[in-house]
Design a protein around this motif. Structure first.
Motif, PDB file in Angstrom:
ATOM      1  N   LEU A  38      82.267  32.387  11.534  1.00 42.49           N
ATOM      2  CA  LEU A  38      81.910  32.226  10.124  1.00 42.49           C
ATOM      3  C   LEU A  38      81.758  33.577   9.428  1.00 42.49           C
ATOM      4  O   LEU A  38      82.021  33.698   8.232  1.00 42.49           O
ATOM      5  N   GLU A  39      81.347  34.606  10.169  1.00 41.19           N
ATOM      6  CA  GLU A  39      81.234  35.950   9.599  1.00 41.19           C
ATOM      7  C   GLU A  39      82.585  36.425   9.056  1.00 41.19           C
ATOM      8  O   GLU A  39      82.628  37.113   8.034  1.00 41.19           O
ATOM      9  N   GLY A  40      83.655  36.050   9.747  1.00 41.49           N
ATOM     10  CA  GLY A  40      84.991  36.438   9.297  1.00 41.49           C
ATOM     11  C   GLY A  40      85.343  35.832   7.955  1.00 41.49           C
ATOM     12  O   GLY A  40      85.906  36.504   7.088  1.00 41.49           O
TER      13      GLY A  40
ATOM     14  N   ALA B 100      83.129  34.838   5.723  1.00 41.85           N
ATOM     15  CA  ALA B 100      82.237  35.484   4.755  1.00 41.85           C
ATOM     16  C   ALA B 100      82.804  36.834   4.320  1.00 41.85           C
ATOM     17  O   ALA B 100      82.749  37.186   3.132  1.00 41.85           O
ATOM     18  N   GLU B 101      83.365  37.573   5.261  1.00 44.73           N
ATOM     19  CA  GLU B 101      83.970  38.866   4.927  1.00 44.73           C
ATOM     20  C   GLU B 101      85.157  38.695   3.988  1.00 44.73           C
ATOM     21  O   GLU B 101      85.359  39.514   3.079  1.00 44.73           O
ATOM     22  N   ILE B 102      85.932  37.648   4.191  1.00 45.49           N
ATOM     23  CA  ILE B 102      87.063  37.389   3.291  1.00 45.49           C
ATOM     24  C   ILE B 102      86.563  37.151   1.875  1.00 45.49           C
ATOM     25  O   ILE B 102      87.106  37.696   0.905  1.00 45.49           O
ATOM     26  N   PHE B 103      85.512  36.358   1.724  1.00 47.06           N
ATOM     27  CA  PHE B 103      84.964  36.099   0.389  1.00 47.06           C
ATOM     28  C   PHE B 103      84.389  37.371  -0.224  1.00 47.06           C
ATOM     29  O   PHE B 103      84.537  37.612  -1.427  1.00 47.06           O
ATOM     30  N   ASP B 104      83.743  38.209   0.598  1.00 45.42           N
ATOM     31  CA  ASP B 104      83.251  39.495   0.092  1.00 45.42           C
ATOM     32  C   ASP B 104      84.410  40.346  -0.415  1.00 45.42           C
ATOM     33  O   ASP B 104      84.332  40.942  -1.493  1.00 45.42           O
ATOM     34  N   GLU B 105      85.488  40.397   0.357  1.00 50.76           N
ATOM     35  CA  GLU B 105      86.655  41.189  -0.043  1.00 50.76           C
ATOM     36  C   GLU B 105      87.284  40.637  -1.325  1.00 50.76           C
ATOM     37  O   GLU B 105      87.688  41.403  -2.203  1.00 50.76           O
ATOM     38  N   LEU B 106      87.377  39.325  -1.427  1.00 50.12           N
ATOM     39  CA  LEU B 106      87.927  38.727  -2.651  1.00 50.12           C
ATOM     40  C   LEU B 106      87.079  39.085  -3.866  1.00 50.12           C
ATOM     41  O   LEU B 106      87.605  39.313  -4.956  1.00 50.12           O
ATOM     42  N   SER B 107      85.770  39.137  -3.684  1.00 51.49           N
ATOM     43  CA  SER B 107      84.882  39.490  -4.796  1.00 51.49           C
ATOM     44  C   SER B 107      85.224  40.862  -5.361  1.00 51.49           C
ATOM     45  O   SER B 107      85.137  41.083  -6.567  1.00 51.49           O
ATOM     46  N   TRP B 108      85.580  41.789  -4.486  1.00 55.88           N
ATOM     47  CA  TRP B 108      85.920  43.148  -4.917  1.00 55.88           C
ATOM     48  C   TRP B 108      87.356  43.253  -5.403  1.00 55.88           C
ATOM     49  O   TRP B 108      87.665  44.110  -6.237  1.00 55.88           O
ATOM     50  N   ALA B 109      88.235  42.417  -4.897  1.00 50.02           N
ATOM     51  CA  ALA B 109      89.662  42.548  -5.187  1.00 50.02           C
ATOM     52  C   ALA B 109      90.096  41.835  -6.468  1.00 50.02           C
ATOM     53  O   ALA B 109      91.160  42.138  -7.003  1.00 50.02           O
TER      54      ALA B 109
ATOM     55  N   HIS C  51      75.802  28.622   5.775  1.00 52.46           N
ATOM     56  CA  HIS C  51      75.799  29.762   6.684  1.00 52.46           C
ATOM     57  C   HIS C  51      76.814  30.813   6.240  1.00 52.46           C
ATOM     58  O   HIS C  51      76.505  32.017   6.231  1.00 52.46           O
ATOM     59  N   VAL C  52      78.008  30.395   5.858  1.00 50.73           N
ATOM     60  CA  VAL C  52      79.007  31.344   5.349  1.00 50.73           C
ATOM     61  C   VAL C  52      78.441  32.085   4.139  1.00 50.73           C
ATOM     62  O   VAL C  52      78.543  33.313   4.042  1.00 50.73           O
ATOM     63  N   ALA C  53      77.840  31.347   3.222  1.00 59.86           N
ATOM     64  CA  ALA C  53      77.275  31.969   2.015  1.00 59.86           C
ATOM     65  C   ALA C  53      76.174  32.966   2.364  1.00 59.86           C
ATOM     66  O   ALA C  53      76.053  34.019   1.734  1.00 59.86           O
ATOM     67  N   LEU C  54      75.375  32.660   3.375  1.00 62.29           N
ATOM     68  CA  LEU C  54      74.320  33.580   3.804  1.00 62.29           C
ATOM     69  C   LEU C  54      74.886  34.845   4.439  1.00 62.29           C
ATOM     70  O   LEU C  54      74.286  35.913   4.360  1.00 62.29           O
ATOM     71  N   LEU C  55      76.033  34.723   5.071  1.00 62.56           N
ATOM     72  CA  LEU C  55      76.631  35.852   5.783  1.00 62.56           C
ATOM     73  C   LEU C  55      77.389  36.817   4.866  1.00 62.56           C
ATOM     74  O   LEU C  55      77.789  37.888   5.311  1.00 62.56           O
ATOM     75  N   MET C  56      77.562  36.454   3.619  1.00 59.57           N
ATOM     76  CA  MET C  56      78.186  37.381   2.671  1.00 59.57           C
ATOM     77  C   MET C  56      77.203  38.522   2.415  1.00 59.57           C
ATOM     78  O   MET C  56      76.041  38.277   2.125  1.00 59.57           O
ATOM     79  N   ARG C  57      77.655  39.752   2.540  1.00 59.96           N
ATOM     80  CA  ARG C  57      76.751  40.899   2.513  1.00 59.96           C
ATOM     81  C   ARG C  57      76.923  41.833   1.315  1.00 59.96           C
ATOM     82  O   ARG C  57      76.099  42.710   1.122  1.00 59.96           O
ATOM     83  N   ASP C  58      77.972  41.660   0.526  1.00 55.80           N
ATOM     84  CA  ASP C  58      78.237  42.621  -0.540  1.00 55.80           C
ATOM     85  C   ASP C  58      77.548  42.311  -1.863  1.00 55.80           C
ATOM     86  O   ASP C  58      77.674  43.072  -2.818  1.00 55.80           O
TER      87      ASP C  58
ATOM     88  N   ALA D 234      67.129  37.733   6.677  1.00 54.46           N
ATOM     89  CA  ALA D 234      67.922  38.955   6.580  1.00 54.46           C
ATOM     90  C   ALA D 234      68.365  39.209   5.138  1.00 54.46           C
ATOM     91  O   ALA D 234      68.381  40.359   4.682  1.00 54.46           O
ATOM     92  N   VAL D 235      68.707  38.144   4.413  1.00 53.41           N
ATOM     93  CA  VAL D 235      69.108  38.298   3.011  1.00 53.41           C
ATOM     94  C   VAL D 235      67.919  38.779   2.181  1.00 53.41           C
ATOM     95  O   VAL D 235      68.051  39.696   1.356  1.00 53.41           O
ATOM     96  N   ILE D 236      66.751  38.200   2.399  1.00 52.33           N
ATOM     97  CA  ILE D 236      65.556  38.619   1.654  1.00 52.33           C
ATOM     98  C   ILE D 236      65.198  40.065   2.002  1.00 52.33           C
ATOM     99  O   ILE D 236      64.857  40.864   1.117  1.00 52.33           O
ATOM    100  N   LYS D 237      65.281  40.418   3.268  1.00 48.78           N
ATOM    101  CA  LYS D 237      64.998  41.794   3.683  1.00 48.78           C
ATOM    102  C   LYS D 237      65.969  42.762   3.006  1.00 48.78           C
ATOM    103  O   LYS D 237      65.562  43.827   2.524  1.00 48.78           O
ATOM    104  N   SER D 238      67.232  42.398   2.965  1.00 51.25           N
ATOM    105  CA  SER D 238      68.231  43.240   2.308  1.00 51.25           C
ATOM    106  C   SER D 238      67.908  43.405   0.821  1.00 51.25           C
ATOM    107  O   SER D 238      68.032  44.500   0.261  1.00 51.25           O
TER     108      SER D 238
END
Length: 110
Positions: A20-22, A24-33, A59-66, A96-100
């Motif tokens: 699922l992290e993978g 999430a990373e795709i969605f993060d990249e799309l956000s920037w692209a 879970h995917v939404a939680l794993l988005m980090r950007d 982890a999201v709240i800590k971030s």
């Protein structure tokens, strides 16, 4: 096709061998692209997944980090608190999201 439909399509057609992290990373990249409108649609889809009925999508939404799924810490804690109560196995990712958030916005302001 709008970004929400694309997100749903990507989720439904993902290779289950990809963590699922993978995704999430795709969605993060799309956000920037993509342009600002698409970025906002991705943010809306993310919040919809966090408020929805599917723990894998949450879970995917939680794993988005950007970025963060909410504009205020109070709203973030509210949304993630419901997830923690509903799906305790996601509590660590919620924390982890709240800590971030707290590390990025020590004064509590975006």
């Amino acid at each position: 096709m709008d970004i929400v439909n694309i997100a749903e399509f990507l989720f439904s057609r993902r290779a289950h061998s990809v963590p699922l992290e993978g995704l999430a990373e795709i969605f993060d990249e799309l956000s920037w692209a993509l342009d600002d409108e698409c970025m906002m649609q991705i943010a809306e889809a993310r919040l919809r997944w966090l408020e929805g009925d599917d723990p894998e999508k949450a879970h995917v939404a939680l794993l988005m980090r950007d970025s963060f799924p909410c504009d205020t810490r109070e709203r973030l804690v509210e949304v993630l608190g419901r997830i923690k109560a509903r799906w305790p196995k996601l509590a660590r990712d919620c924390d982890a999201v709240i800590k971030s958030w707290d590390e990025n916005y020590p004064q509590g302001v975006v």
